[in-house]
Scaffold this motif. Structure first.
Motif, mmCIF file in Angstrom:
data_model
loop_
_atom_site.group_PDB
_atom_site.id
_atom_site.type_symbol
_atom_site.label_atom_id
_atom_site.label_comp_id
_atom_site.label_asym_id
_atom_site.label_seq_id
_atom_site.Cartn_x
_atom_site.Cartn_y
_atom_site.Cartn_z
ATOM 1 N N LYS A 296 -3.055 11.158 32.337
ATOM 2 C CA LYS A 296 -1.871 10.293 32.406
ATOM 3 C C LYS A 296 -1.328 9.942 31.034
ATOM 4 O O LYS A 296 -0.130 9.801 30.851
ATOM 5 C CB LYS A 296 -2.208 9.014 33.182
ATOM 6 C CG LYS A 296 -2.287 9.280 34.677
ATOM 7 C CD LYS A 296 -2.668 8.052 35.443
ATOM 8 C CE LYS A 296 -2.730 8.374 36.936
ATOM 9 N NZ LYS A 296 -3.505 7.421 37.693
ATOM 10 N N GLN B 68 -5.960 2.728 34.982
ATOM 11 C CA GLN B 68 -5.042 3.866 35.077
ATOM 12 C C GLN B 68 -3.857 3.576 35.993
ATOM 13 O O GLN B 68 -3.171 4.477 36.418
ATOM 14 C CB GLN B 68 -5.798 5.107 35.543
ATOM 15 C CG GLN B 68 -6.535 4.898 36.853
ATOM 16 C CD GLN B 68 -6.959 6.210 37.478
ATOM 17 O OE1 GLN B 68 -6.591 7.273 36.995
ATOM 18 N NE2 GLN B 68 -7.697 6.137 38.569
ATOM 19 N N SER B 69 -3.666 2.280 36.281
ATOM 20 C CA SER B 69 -2.536 1.951 37.150
ATOM 21 C C SER B 69 -1.236 2.098 36.376
ATOM 22 O O SER B 69 -1.210 2.009 35.143
ATOM 23 C CB SER B 69 -2.682 0.527 37.679
ATOM 24 O OG SER B 69 -2.547 -0.376 36.617
ATOM 25 N N ASN C 291 -9.743 1.070 38.571
ATOM 26 C CA ASN C 291 -8.417 1.693 38.691
ATOM 27 C C ASN C 291 -7.329 0.897 37.987
ATOM 28 O O ASN C 291 -6.253 1.427 37.732
ATOM 29 C CB ASN C 291 -8.059 1.877 40.157
ATOM 30 C CG ASN C 291 -8.918 2.964 40.771
ATOM 31 O OD1 ASN C 291 -9.225 3.948 40.093
ATOM 32 N ND2 ASN C 291 -9.349 2.769 42.000
ATOM 33 N N PHE D 31 -10.448 9.506 38.577
ATOM 34 C CA PHE D 31 -10.039 8.723 37.420
ATOM 35 C C PHE D 31 -9.464 9.682 36.383
ATOM 36 O O PHE D 31 -10.179 10.433 35.735
ATOM 37 C CB PHE D 31 -11.244 7.970 36.863
ATOM 38 C CG PHE D 31 -10.855 6.839 35.970
ATOM 39 C CD1 PHE D 31 -10.575 5.590 36.509
ATOM 40 C CD2 PHE D 31 -10.750 7.027 34.606
ATOM 41 C CE1 PHE D 31 -10.212 4.545 35.687
ATOM 42 C CE2 PHE D 31 -10.378 5.975 33.781
ATOM 43 C CZ PHE D 31 -10.110 4.730 34.323
ATOM 44 N N THR D 32 -8.152 9.681 36.232
ATOM 45 C CA THR D 32 -7.510 10.716 35.412
ATOM 46 C C THR D 32 -6.678 10.087 34.310
ATOM 47 O O THR D 32 -5.523 10.399 34.115
ATOM 48 C CB THR D 32 -6.611 11.606 36.281
ATOM 49 O OG1 THR D 32 -5.690 10.736 36.969
ATOM 50 C CG2 THR D 32 -7.422 12.378 37.280
ATOM 51 N N PHE D 33 -7.286 9.193 33.626
ATOM 52 C CA PHE D 33 -6.562 8.481 32.582
ATOM 53 C C PHE D 33 -6.085 9.446 31.485
ATOM 54 O O PHE D 33 -4.940 9.395 31.045
ATOM 55 C CB PHE D 33 -7.484 7.424 31.976
ATOM 56 C CG PHE D 33 -6.826 6.563 30.947
ATOM 57 C CD1 PHE D 33 -5.942 5.567 31.321
ATOM 58 C CD2 PHE D 33 -7.096 6.734 29.592
ATOM 59 C CE1 PHE D 33 -5.341 4.763 30.375
ATOM 60 C CE2 PHE D 33 -6.499 5.941 28.648
ATOM 61 C CZ PHE D 33 -5.624 4.941 29.034
ATOM 62 N N GLU E 2 -13.760 7.379 32.035
ATOM 63 C CA GLU E 2 -13.513 8.721 32.577
ATOM 64 C C GLU E 2 -14.657 9.650 32.196
ATOM 65 O O GLU E 2 -15.141 10.445 33.002
ATOM 66 C CB GLU E 2 -12.186 9.265 32.033
ATOM 67 C CG GLU E 2 -11.793 10.571 32.703
ATOM 68 C CD GLU E 2 -10.331 10.929 32.450
ATOM 69 O OE1 GLU E 2 -9.589 10.056 31.935
ATOM 70 O OE2 GLU E 2 -9.954 12.062 32.744
ATOM 71 N N ALA F 51 -10.961 2.977 28.952
ATOM 72 C CA ALA F 51 -10.554 3.900 30.004
ATOM 73 C C ALA F 51 -11.150 5.283 29.752
ATOM 74 O O ALA F 51 -11.649 5.939 30.677
ATOM 75 C CB ALA F 51 -9.023 3.971 30.067
ATOM 76 N N LEU G 90 -0.425 1.321 32.378
ATOM 77 C CA LEU G 90 0.051 2.338 31.439
ATOM 78 C C LEU G 90 1.390 1.928 30.856
ATOM 79 O O LEU G 90 1.668 2.125 29.672
ATOM 80 C CB LEU G 90 0.164 3.682 32.155
ATOM 81 C CG LEU G 90 -1.204 4.288 32.500
ATOM 82 C CD1 LEU G 90 -1.051 5.390 33.534
ATOM 83 C CD2 LEU G 90 -1.885 4.808 31.246
#
Ligand SMILES: [Zn+2]
Ligand SMILES: [Zn+2]
Ligand SMILES: [Zn+2]
Ligand SMILES: [Zn+2]
Ligand SMILES: [Zn+2]
Ligand SMILES: [Zn+2]
Ligand SMILES: [Zn+2]
Length: 1766
Positions: free
Chosen positions: A966, A904-905, A901, A961-963, A946, A942, A909
């Motif tokens: 984002k 994608q924190s 994580n 996990f939605t990098f 994903e 990342a 980002l």
């Protein structure tokens, strides 16, 4: 007293006593005695001093003989109760021998360990057992023993499989467990043995540990005590040999030689008496020694001891060895000795004999120690029951033994502490000692006790160590080794006791680590550079030594859940203690980014103390991974103290350490010096990283997985001191506007890069089992893939880059096949095993390339860039894009799963966006390409993550996990910047980012793929799909464009290449003359020949009146120094070739012969054993004589200046005339002048017709020589001459046309004449090893000899290699032979005519009898080719005064025929007659009949002493083969002398060229015709030759003679398997120090002699200097040149003279085609024939000295080695 009195009264009668032994009296008395001890002691008290130590010098053989007879013999009788000659064999027969081998290793003996089956590497086999075991076909390792230790064959605990060899297997069938060996012994024998062993063992221990110097134990005291003492010198490891030798010479007035003898014995045995006499006499020597050695260090230990004490001690030693041999007869006897030894004495605890010996170990001298250690090994360690009891005694005494060892200065090998390996590595014993004796805790505590130096926080401190403390620190490290032994075999099952005791040990271990936590802290130095480099090595040594122990501790914990959990708790508790005061004092600060905020302490790495040593933290990290791996963490989380964990605390110290590395890399710590740089290097190094760097990464991973990643990132920013930058939104803009310090910007950029790299590692490094879902194999595979991504590697190189475990294994073999191909890059023929001829390399399989990670954490920076380059290049070759995307990674273990994580924190980002933003704005300073590359890699990771999640998702699960999602959103306030995706699209077209385009494109593609995957599971949006299509099409277009560009680039490249090669050709053409004048000359020669019609159709004749006339050729050469071209002419300036003259024994058939007195030595006749010749070689480079002289003078001047400044050696010896060829740096020591064929100059004087035949010619020459002799005699005795002059002149009838008063004019220019003298003198000087004297009559002889010898050696090389005689010779050889021959032929013009004539007369007289010479050698003792060359080259000196019309050519021909005839007789006389005669099949030919007739004549003249041979066929065959080398040499000689081209038939190899040679040499094909044509004179000649006394002696078998053809010398045969060499060498003992093993056994490869090299004992004096055995040997075996194999090192040694030498790679290779110099790797080694032939070739070509010269020029450190001491 009994028969013994006879002996004491009359010493010489002992022989009679021996023959009539009668022990019965003695024995009976002992048997009936009530106080046996007293009886035996009385006996000893009386006789021991009478046998031992009767004078100043020991006489061990006599002493031992008497001791056996008088002292030991009776005891043997007593034990057996009968004659031991019957008794012991009986015992032996009844014995059930042990199934243990137990062979005790000698120093240097080979030992074998099986890598597949040995429980640990200390389990070894002796050679015999190994060869009889299954392990010989396994992967084994071979080492040489350091002495001590024994064969583990038969020890079932030592081997996973095949514990017995064939021999020891035999004994296993009958053994029953724990059978008492005493049942095989008769009861009475047991009792008596027990009695005598108890008394004798007690006696030995008492006397050896006796400390008084002049008083004996009461029961041994004598009535009449002689007044004699010894001054006893003891060994220590403080004083050097030189000091001891020097001191002894002063103290006891001995010679240096005696002193060396004393010192050698002291070093070997530990003590030696150096003086014998009354007390004051010895005391005086003692005080001198003490005074002389006490200046800097503590004095040498010396004692004045009463002779009777020394006597008893010597017998005590003898007794222990005797006990060792007696128990060899029966296991029962051994058991009794063990009982006696371990029986507790009257003083209770620690009073058994074994205890007493061990505890006084450090007080005993070396010799005594090794004797009792050996006894222990053959007794206690061989009896399994007592081994256990002994182990307990050892453990109980452990602390005391170690304490003694610290005080002692002897090596560990001779200390009792070295026995630890015998107990601690045996699994059951070790476990028993842990549970019963608490061994782990004892070892660790003992270790801690010896490291007392601590700082205020109780941490170890090595800063101000004294030399003594440093010395102790080295010794204390052996305790770590013990710890390793104990832990090496892991328990298979745990008892509660074991758990408890292990955890107790673990506690102690944590205490130890606690003392290391935070040691050697550093503080950043600002302003001034650090003054003194702080000490760092000790701490790292400790860390390095402990590395395996730490790993093993973890391995133990991993085996038992209960232990693991307990250990984890304990470790955590200790870590908390270490962190006490962690948050004290300062106010915490609050950090906030993107709406997240966290509190942390104020701490700056760049301002406060920081340490690299964090073993407690790292141990916890290791245990945490183990928990993660085991199931307990998930099944019973309540058992774990997880709630006590404070993630910020866990990460703090490792983070600091990593930040320190980053800052050092950014150049912020430059002023702290190299000490810090070194520490950081080791922190990452393969030797340490496993328990340092790797564990820090794991600890951070642990922390991140347990906390909010945003918080972690903020803390990290703060520790990297980058928080300000990222919390200031317009940092980039501000930079461009402000003029900030450039260094600071650069520093910050590097820090940002390092931080991004760290994040990449935290997410990407999941290949440790427990962190990621992988196994150990995956981990190794990945290491290897990344090493091989850099470049293909050899086996050893690859092994070095991988961490080794405690068994020295990397696990590489198990996976290498899967990831790499093995390729051999050397001559193709596949021998027995692949890669045996050449170096093999592993090359990465192409399919593994996709696993390449550019940011692999074990890459150094240099490796990373090399790997990047290599991988991009590979991709270009495969015509792929050059993106290096992150590889697909295995999933994390559940405990670490949340770690992803971080990617994608929000803060992550934010960081990514900020950096991309800087890049898009492109304002130069705020960002770097490296930064961008890392950001792209992170994005790639990342996306991969994903994608993996989406692919592996279960039904109904939502991927959190939605990098992708984002990064497609625009940034939030306050920036309101564009989305990451948008920025990437912008950057894709940025012209300044060409390199990264492929990567950005890959990211966009992956992004789209993910989007598609998401869409397929949900509804799709049309617009986005369109976007994808446009993107795709634009990509296609782009691809086409790139292809076109690539094609253009290729064409351009090809054009450039063509131009380049054209230029190169021109360059070679232009400079050809300069470098290869010889080639040009050669070409011009052959051009002339090709145009000449004579050559093509008529037969070519090399000599004689019918010699083929060769048109005169002009020869032009260029001086390499001034580049001027010049023609070689008689009257012009001299041109010279650089040359190297050396003595040689390469062709020698008798290596024992040396020239005794060179001043008186007469070299005129060369003996056919060719024992010492003079070889001339040249590199073929031409100079003006004057240019060379100027060059040489400057070299000399430079050398003198250099020597004045500092005493430096060079690879060449200027004082001896040596220099390096200015062009090729080849070692040279003189020059040869270039000349035209000299015969042509003298030959055109007369017109020849009617030349005499052989008979006539011999008569004429005999007359001429006689006339000359008379004339010379007159000159010598002038006063007689005055009166008898006229008379003599009458008597002397000068032959017709002979004018001895005529002196021809020398045709050569002064410069050539000077060079003739120069080279002649050099040959003389080197060849005879005398001072140069150009007038010595031997100068011309040496010139002719060198010519003959060099031709002979070249003929041998060509024959051995099956090359044609006149095939294409290397230019340098061809030039050398031509110049050498012509020089030798011209040399007589600068010598005294009378001298040369004198030589001719004497040489001639050896074949044609002449009364004036009495002591000429017989024809068996003359090398005919040397004789031929001498005669031919001396002949012009006679012929120039002959005006009768006989031409030079006629003379040459007749000389040649005459010598050939002599050689034929020589062959017939010496041809070996033993050989099996075969019947001929064809009818006898002309030659055969002729030779048979000749042989008959010969038999008549020798009085039928020759064996009768009926077959002419055999004789003829022998003559033909025997004479070939001579004919070949002659052909070479006349070819170079007269310049007649060689017949084309001999230029190619093929069948025997006998006929062609005969034609070329103007010989009849039937050689015997020579005799028939001149039958008149041949009879006389043969008769005179056979008359010689030596010939008669030979025929009567009283002496030997050389037979023909002489066989070529070869280097000795080496065994195929290297270990048999080691074995051979281990049996070799120094020839000078009585049976002592040589430390550096060295094999002469020329004659096979083993030498004791590099050692004082075998130094000898050579020409006033002390030299080692090798150097001394070269003088007798190789006249100064030597080729050796250092067996222990597996290293070839070349020596030349006293100052030159080099090491050369050995002819032994392992299965990977690699050598193992120093035997460090221990892989089995096999002989590589090609390599060995190469060495032999160097020898045959006389290139050893040259090779040394090149090696020394290339590596200056070789120059400084004292080669003469080897
Ligand atoms: Zn063995
Ligand atoms: Zn064996
Ligand atoms: Zn094996
Ligand atoms: Zn020149
Ligand atoms: Zn040269
Ligand atoms: Zn030798
Ligand atoms: Zn020696």
């Amino acid at each position: 007293m009994y028969w013994l009195l006879m002996f004491t009264t009359c010493c010489s009668c002992w022989q009679t006593v021996k023959n009539n032994p009668n022990h019965s009296h003695n024995i009976r008395k002992w048997l009936q005695s009530t106080d046996l001890t007293r009886e035996v002691y009385q006996h000893l008290a009386h006789y021991v001093p009478k046998i031992y130590c009767r004078g100043p010098n020991p006489f061990p053989q006599r002493e031992d003989m008497l001791a056996q007879l008088v002292l030991l013999g009776p005891m043997e009788w007593y034990i057996c109760g009968e004659d031991p000659a019957f008794g012991f064999p009986k015992l032996e027969q009844a014995n059930k021998p042990s199934h243990l081998c137990g062979r005790v290793f000698k120093v240097g003996e080979p030992t074998y360990s099986c890598r597949d089956c040995a429980v640990d590497p200390t389990c070894v086999l002796c050679m015999e057992c190994f060869l009889g075991s299954i392990h010989r076909d396994h992967r084994y390792r071979m080492t040489t023993s350091g002495g001590g230790g024994f064969c583990d064959c038969g020890d079932t605990e030592a081997w996973k499989e095949g514990p017995y060899c064939e021999k020891h297997k035999l004994n296993t069938s009958e053994i029953e467990e724990e059978e008492d060996p005493l049942i095989h012994l008769p009861e009475d024998v047991i009792t008596r043995t027990y009695n005598i062993f108890a008394i004798m063992f007690h006696y030995a221990v008492e006397i050896l540990t006796w400390e008084k110097e002049s008083e004996l134990p009461a029961d041994l005291e004598m009535v009449e005590k002689p007044d004699t003492y010894y001054c006893m010198l003891f060994n220590d490891e403080v004083h050097t040999y030189e000091q001891v030798i020097y001191t002894l010479q002063k103290a006891v007035n001995c010679t240096q030689k005696e002193a060396i003898g004393f010192a050698t014995t002291v070093d070997r045995d530990g003590r030696r008496s150096v003086r014998y006499g009354d007390f004051p006499y010895c005391e005086q020597a003692k005080s001198v020694i003490v005074r002389n050695t006490s200046r800097q260090t503590k004095p040498l230990k010396v004692q004045v001891m009463h002779s009777s004490i020394v006597a008893h001690q010597n017998f005590g030693l003898k007794l222990l060895s005797w006990l060792g041999s007696i128990i060899g007869y029966s296991d029962g006897l051994r058991r009794i000795l063990c009982q006696v030894g371990l029986q507790e004495g009257p003083d209770g605890e620690n009073s058994s004999l074994v205890d007493r010996l061990m505890l006084s170990d450090s007080k005993l001298w070396k010799g005594a120690r090794s004797v009792y250690h050996q006894l222990f090994m053959s007794s206690l360690l061989m009896d399994l029951k007592y081994k256990k009891l002994f182990a307990v005694r050892f453990a109980k005494n452990y602390q005391q033994l170690q304490r003694d060892f610290m005080e002692d200065d002897h090596e560990r090998a001779v200390s009792a502490t070295a026995l630890s390996v015998q107990f601690f590595t045996a699994p059951t014993l070790a476990r028993m000692l842990i549970t019963e004796e608490n061994l782990l805790t004892i070892i660790i505590k003992t270790f801690m006790d010896h490291l007392r130096h601590r700082d205020a926080q109780g941490r170890f401190q090595f800063e101000r160590y004294t030399a003594l403390q440093a010395f102790k620190f080295r010794r204390v490290q052996s305790l770590i080794l013990d710890l390793k032994y104990v832990l090496i075999s892991k328990p298979t099952e745990w008892s509660d006791d074991l758990r408890q005791k292990f955890l107790e040990g673990f506690d102690a271990f944590l205490e130890l680590l606690k003392c290391m936590q935070g040691m050697d802290p550093v503080t950043r130095q600002v302003g001034q550079h650090i003054e003194m480099e702080p000490e760092w090595e000790a701490a790292f040594t400790l860390q390095m030594k402990l590395t395996h122990v730490i790993s093993m501790m973890q391995d133990w914990c991993a085996l038992d859940e209960k232990v693991l959990i307990e250990a984890y708790k304990k470790c955590l508790a200790v870590l908390m203690q270490c962190h006490g005061g962690f948050t004290d004092g300062e106010q915490p600060v609050t950090l906030s980014i993107c709406g997240h905020s966290v509190e942390t302490i104020r701490y700056c790495v760049s301002q406060k103390k920081v340490s690299i040593h964090l073993p407690v933290t790292r141990l916890l990290a290791g245990l945490h991974v183990l928990l993660s791996k085991s199931e307990v963490a998930y099944k019973f989380p309540e058992l774990l103290p997880l709630s006590e964990l404070s993630p910020p605390m866990l990460i703090e110290y490792p983070l600091r350490c990593l930040v320190l590395c980053a800052q050092v890399h950014a150049g912020m710590w430059r002023r702290n010096g190299f000490s810090l740089v070194n520490q950081i290097y080791y922190y990452h190094n393969v030797k340490c990283r496993r328990e340092m760097f790797d564990k820090d990464i794991i600890m951070l991973q642990t922390g991140v997985s347990m906390m909010d990643p945003n918080h972690f990132l903020m803390i990290m920013l703060s520790r990297f001191e980058l928080y300000q930058i990222f919390s200031t939104p317009d940092y980039g803009k501000r930079l461009s506007s402000e003029t900030t310090h450039k260094d600071v910007v650069q520093q910050n950029n590097t820090l940002i890069e390092e931080m991004l790299y760290l994040i990449i590692m935290l997410v990407g490094e999941r290949f440790s089992p427990g962190v990621g879902q992988v196994n150990a194999t995956d981990e190794i595979k990945r290491e290897i893939i990344h090493q091989l991504s850099i470049k293909p590697m050899a086996h050893s190189e690859l092994v070095k880059s991988l961490p080794e475990d405690e068994n020295k294994e990397t696990g590489m073999e198990s996976v290498i096949e899967a990831v790499a191909h093995f390729k051999t890059f050397f001559p193709p023929p596949p021998p027995r095993k692949p890669g045996l001829t050449g170096r093999g390399m592993y090359e990465l399989k192409p399919e593994c390339a996709k696993e390449f990670n550019l940011y692999f954490y074990h890459f150094s920076r240099a490796e990373q860039s090399k790997a990047e380059e290599a991988q991009r290049k590979l991709k270009r070759q495969n015509r792929e894009d050059t993106a290096l995307p992150p590889p697909i990674l295995p999933p994390f273990c559940p405990l670490f799963a949340s770690l992803v994580n971080i990617l994608q924190s929000d803060v992550m980002l934010y960081i990514i966006r900020t950096i991309l933003h800087w890049a898009v704005e492109h304002n130069g300073c705020a960002w770097s390409e490296a930064m961008l590359q890392r950001v792209l890699h992170l994005i790639g990771m990342a996306l991969q993550e994903e994608k993996q999640h989406l692919e592996n998702v279960m039904e109904e699960h939502v991927v959190t996990f939605t990098f992708a999602q984002k990064i497609s959103k625009p940034g939030e306030a306050p920036n309101n910047s564009s989305s990451i995706l948008a920025m990437l699209e912008t950057l894709q077209n940025a012209p300044y980012l060409e390199v990264h385009k492929d990567m950005i494109r890959w990211i966009l593609k992956t992004f789209n793929a993910i989007k598609k995957m998401r869409e397929s599971s949900s509804t799709s949006s049309v617009a986005e799909t369109e976007g994808t299509i446009t993107e795709e099409s634009s990509r296609d277009k782009d691809k086409a464009e790139r292809k076109r560009k690539a094609e253009i680039a290729r064409l351009r490249r090809e054009k450039v290449m063509a131009q380049m090669s054209e230029m190169q050709r021109n360059f070679i053409d232009e400079n050809k003359d300069l470098f290869q004048q010889t080639v040009a000359e050669e070409a011009s020669n052959s051009a002339v020949l090709d145009n000449s019609p004579m050559v093509s159709d008529t037969t070519l004749t090399a000599l004689g009146p019918a010699q083929t006339q060769v048109p005169k050729q002009r020869q032009f050469v260029t001086c390499i120094l001034c580049q001027e071209e010049q023609e070689v002419k008689v009257e012009s300036k001299a041109m010279v070739l650089a040359a190297f003259v050396q003595r040689s024994t390469v062709l020698s058939k008798n290596r024992n012969k040396v020239i005794q007195d060179p001043e008186k030595y007469d070299p005129l006749f060369m003996h056919p054993d060719l024992s010492c010749g003079t070889h001339t070689g040249s590199c073929g480079h031409v100079m003006h004589a004057h240019c060379w002289q100027r060059y040489f003078d400057s070299v000399q001047a430079k050398e003198q200046r250099r020597q004045q400044r500092l005493r430096l050696h060079t690879s060449y010896d200027v004082e001896n005339g040596e220099f390096l060829c200015p062009l090729c740096e080849c070692l040279s020591n003189t020059v040869i002048p270039l000349l035209l064929p000299p015969r042509n100059i003298f030959n055109n004087r007369l017109n020849f017709s009617d030349q005499p035949n052989l008979t006539q010619w011999i008569r004429t020459i005999s007359q001429q020589t006689k006339a000359l002799q008379i004339l010379r005699k007159e000159e010598r005795i002038p006063n007689i001459a005055s009166s008898k002059n006229s008379e003599n002149m009458d008597e002397l009838q000068l032959p017709e046309g002979f004018r001895p008063d005529f002196h021809p004019k020398n045709p050569y220019s002064d410069s050539i004449k000077e060079m003739l003298t120069t080279f002649g003198t050099a040959t003389y000087k080197v060849g005879l090893k005398v001072h140069p004297n150009e007038e010595d009559p031997r100068v011309p002889i040496m010139c002719w000899g060198s010519c003959a010898y060099t031709i002979q050696s070249i003929e041998r090389i060509l024959s051995d290699e099956d090359k044609p005689l006149f095939g294409p010779l290397p230019c340098r050889l061809d030039d050398c032979l031509r110049s050498l021959t012509r020089f030798a032929a011209a040399h007589w013009t600068v010598a005294l005519l009378s001298v040369v004539q004198g030589h001719f007369c004497k040489l001639f007289a050896s074949l044609v009898p002449n009364d004036n010479y009495g002591d000429l050698p017989c024809i068996l003792d003359i090398d005919m080719f040397h004789l031929l060359v001498g005669l031919v080259l001396a002949f012009p000196a006679l012929q120039c005064q002959d005006f009768s019309g006989i031409s030079l050519g006629t003379g040459d021909l007749h000389i040649f025929h005459l010598v050939t005839m002599a050689h034929i007789i020589q062959i017939l006389l010496t041809s070996c007659t033993e050989e099996n005669e075969m019947d001929q099949e064809t009818p006898a030919g002309e030659e055969e009949l002729a030779v048979l007739a000749l042989y008959k004549t010969l038999r008549q003249h020798t009085g039928s002493a020759l064996k009768e041979i009926p077959s002419g066929w055999h004789l003829w065959r022998r003559v033909r083969t025997g004479i070939m080398p001579f004919l070949k040499c002659s052909a070479l000689f006349f070819h170079y002398l007269n310049g007649v081209p060689s017949p084309p038939e001999i230029q190619v190899s093929g069948t025997s060229h006998f006929e062609h040679l005969c034609n070329y040499l103007s010989l009849p094909n039937n050689l015997i015709c020579l005799f028939q044509e001149n039958s008149e004179i041949t009879k006389l000649l043969i008769e005179s030759w056979c008359q010689h006394n030596e010939v008669k002696r030979y025929l009567e078998g009283e002496r030997d003679a050389i037979s023909y053809p002489r066989e070529s010398n070869k280097l000795i045969d080496l065994p195929e398997d290297y270990s048999s060499l080691i074995n051979q060498a281990s049996n070799f003992s120094c020839p000078k120090s009585g049976g002592d093993k040589s430390r550096a056994p060295t094999l002469c490869l020329v004659c096979g002699t083993l030498l004791c090299s590099q050692s004082y004992c075998c130094q000898t004096e050579l020409e006033g200097e002390d030299v080692g055995a090798c150097t001394a040997h070269t003088y007798s075996c190789g006249s100064g040149v030597g080729i050796f194999l250092r067996v222990r090192e597996c290293q070839v040694l070349f020596l030349a003279g006293k100052t030159k030498g080099c090491f050369y790679s050995p002819p032994y290779l392992d299965d990977y085609g690699e050598t193992d110099q120093g035997l460090r790797r221990g892989n089995p080694l096999h002989l590589c024939k090609e390599r060995f032939k190469k060495i032999q070739k160097l020898w045959h070509q006389h290139s050893i000295t040259e090779e040394i010269g090149h090696a020394q020029e290339a590596n200056q450190t070789l120059v400084g080695i004292d080669w003469q001491h080897l």
